[in-house]
Design an enzyme around this catalytic site. Structure first.
Site, PDB file in Angstrom:
ATOM      1  N   LEU A  48       0.822  -1.212   0.000  1.00 55.89           N
ATOM      2  CA  LEU A  48       0.000   0.000   0.000  1.00 55.89           C
ATOM      3  C   LEU A  48       0.849   1.251   0.000  1.00 55.89           C
ATOM      4  CD1 LEU A  48      -3.020  -0.760   2.326  1.00 55.89           C
ATOM      5  CD2 LEU A  48      -2.959  -0.609  -0.142  1.00 55.89           C
ATOM      6  N   CYS A  49       1.898   1.254  -0.805  1.00 60.58           N
ATOM      7  CA  CYS A  49       2.687   2.473  -0.883  1.00 60.58           C
ATOM      8  C   CYS A  49       3.013   2.753  -2.347  1.00 60.58           C
ATOM      9  CB  CYS A  49       3.942   2.392  -0.040  1.00 60.58           C
ATOM     10  SG  CYS A  49       4.807   0.845  -0.184  1.00 60.58           S
ATOM     11  N   GLY A  50       1.986   2.649  -3.182  1.00 60.83           N
ATOM     12  CA  GLY A  50       2.150   3.022  -4.585  1.00 60.83           C
ATOM     13  C   GLY A  50       3.162   2.142  -5.284  1.00 60.83           C
TER      14      GLY A  50
END
Lengths: 135, 296
Positions: free
Chosen positions: B90-92
């Site tokens: 969940l960090c691009g």
């Protein structure tokens, strides 16, 4: 020439001390040496021991370092240490337990690598005790 | 057409998601600040280390046999690639872009007939690389900096790399991580660790400013270098991990920001659609009643 030397103590995680002092005594790998303003450029290793900061003719602060490097220039003294604690924060009981643990582990140690690691820990612990005794 | 109830449920679920993403954004912003502070605090040590190393390597008499950590083994056969990523997603594109850069590098080395070994730091990188390069991975290290990156962890990794190097298991070592430029931009970067590249212009001009002072060495250069180089390895890895930690939070913040915005758009669209269908239903009912009444 300035009559003070800029003393810096840095650990990998942050800058611990940075101030102008009269003199610092550093436990070099080949013996203690004092740094006054105008000291010749020097790079030295540090053995486990006490860094003494002198101000106004007396010891202002005593810091225990477990090892590292010192870089001295005429107006500056930078010490790269991986572990530094003020001597009066050292805990004799904790060190003695650690020494006992090391002795136990040493008896159980099988290969040379672990033994060498334990020996260096023991040297550090011994130096801590010595620092406490001389305080 | 979905029923009104289904639409209502959908809107509520998107709202819940939006709450989560906006909370994650806040958390990432707070963590980013801390990670940035730590990266800055660690800088003085690395700078001084670099200066000393610069002075030492230039002081070594030419032709002297410099330690292998500095000069390399003279071969370039086996490459160790350390890929530093995060443990959490969940960090691009943070992890993917590091892995992509590493993968390109590995492919290039393989076409040059070099042997490549992989050391994965962080779970996400391992998971992505395992698919097509699983056989190259010699080890994976997880749970780095679960709370905060500690120097001891970096020193552990450096110790393992140094042991492998001493055992002659590889010739060249480089690390992939994401350099933190700003909260918005992180640059996947490759840095060579072994042999350690000579310090660049900065350090050189610095020693020039020192008036070319000649240091005394205690004990001699070679012995200090032998102690300094493994420490330097740890410092470089520590720095990579710190930069990575800051980059990860920056990337997560940006990703969560756009996720929150997307959720907002979606809620607006769904609400509009919901209201329209509700009114259409009412109109339909009215028409039915009226035409029923007229028929009587």
């Amino acid at each position: 020439m300035a009559d003070k030397v800029q003393f810096e103590l840095v650990s990998p995680e942050r800058l611990l001390v940075s101030r102008a002092v009269d003199m610092v005594v550093i436990p070099g790998g080949e013996g203690d040496f004092g740094v006054l303003p105008g000291h010749a450029p020097l790079i030295s290793t540090i053995r486990p021991g006490v860094i003494a900061i002198h101000d106004d003719g007396k010891i202002a602060e005593r810091l225990f370092v477990a090892g590292g490097f010192a870089e001295v220039t005429p107006d500056r003294c930078a010490v790269l240490a991986e572990e530094a604690t003020p001597v009066d924060k050292l805990d004799r009981a904790a060190i003695e337990t650690e020494l006992r643990d090391i002795k136990d582990d040493m008896a159980a140690a099988k290969d040379d690598a672990t033994r060498a690691a334990l020996e260096s820990r023991q040297r550090i612990a011994d130096a801590k005790l010595e620092a406490l005794a001389s305080a | 057409m979905p029923s009104l109830k289904a639409l209502r449920v959908r809107i509520n679920s998107v709202k819940a998601t939006q709450k989560i993403t906006s909370a994650m954004k806040m958390v990432a912003a707070a963590k980013l600040r801390r990670a940035q502070d730590r990266a800055i605090a660690a800088r003085p040590y690395a700078e001084r280390m670099e200066r000393m190393l610069g002075a030492l390597s230039s002081a070594l008499p030419p032709g002297a046999d410099a330690p292998f950590l500095l000069s390399g083994t003279g071969k370039e056969k086996v490459h160790l690639v350390v890929v530093a990523t995060s443990d959490r997603g969940l960090c691009g594109a943070f992890n993917s872009s590091i892995v992509r850069a590493a993968r390109q590098h590995i492919r290039r080395l393989q076409t040059e007939n070099k042997t490549v070994l992989l050391l994965c730091v962080g779970r996400k990188g391992r998971d992505q690389l395992r698919r097509d390069m699983g056989t190259l991975i010699i080890d994976a290290i997880d749970n780095i900096g679960k709370k905060q990156v500690a120097f001891a962890e970096a020193a552990d990794i450096a110790g393992r790399i140094a042991t492998m190097f001493d055992a002659g298991e590889f010739d060249v070592c480089s690390v992939f991580y994401s350099r933190f430029k700003s909260a918005m931009t992180q640059i996947p970067t490759r840095q060579q660790l072994i042999p350690f590249p000579p310090p660049t212009g900065e350090a050189g001009s610095d020693s020039g400013a020192m008036g070319g002072a000649v240091y005394e060495y205690e004990p001699d250069e070679a012995e200090i270098l032998a102690e300094l180089l493994p420490r330097n390895l740890a410092v470089q890895i520590f720095r990579a991990l710190l930069e990575n930690a800051a980059s990860e939070q920056g990337a997560r913040m940006a990703a969560m920001d756009s996720a929150t915005r997307n959720a907002g758009d979606m809620i607006r669209r769904l609400t509009l659609f919901y209201n329209r269908s509700r009114q259409a239903a009412i109109t339909k009912e009215l028409i039915e009643i009226i035409s029923g009444a007229e028929a009587v």
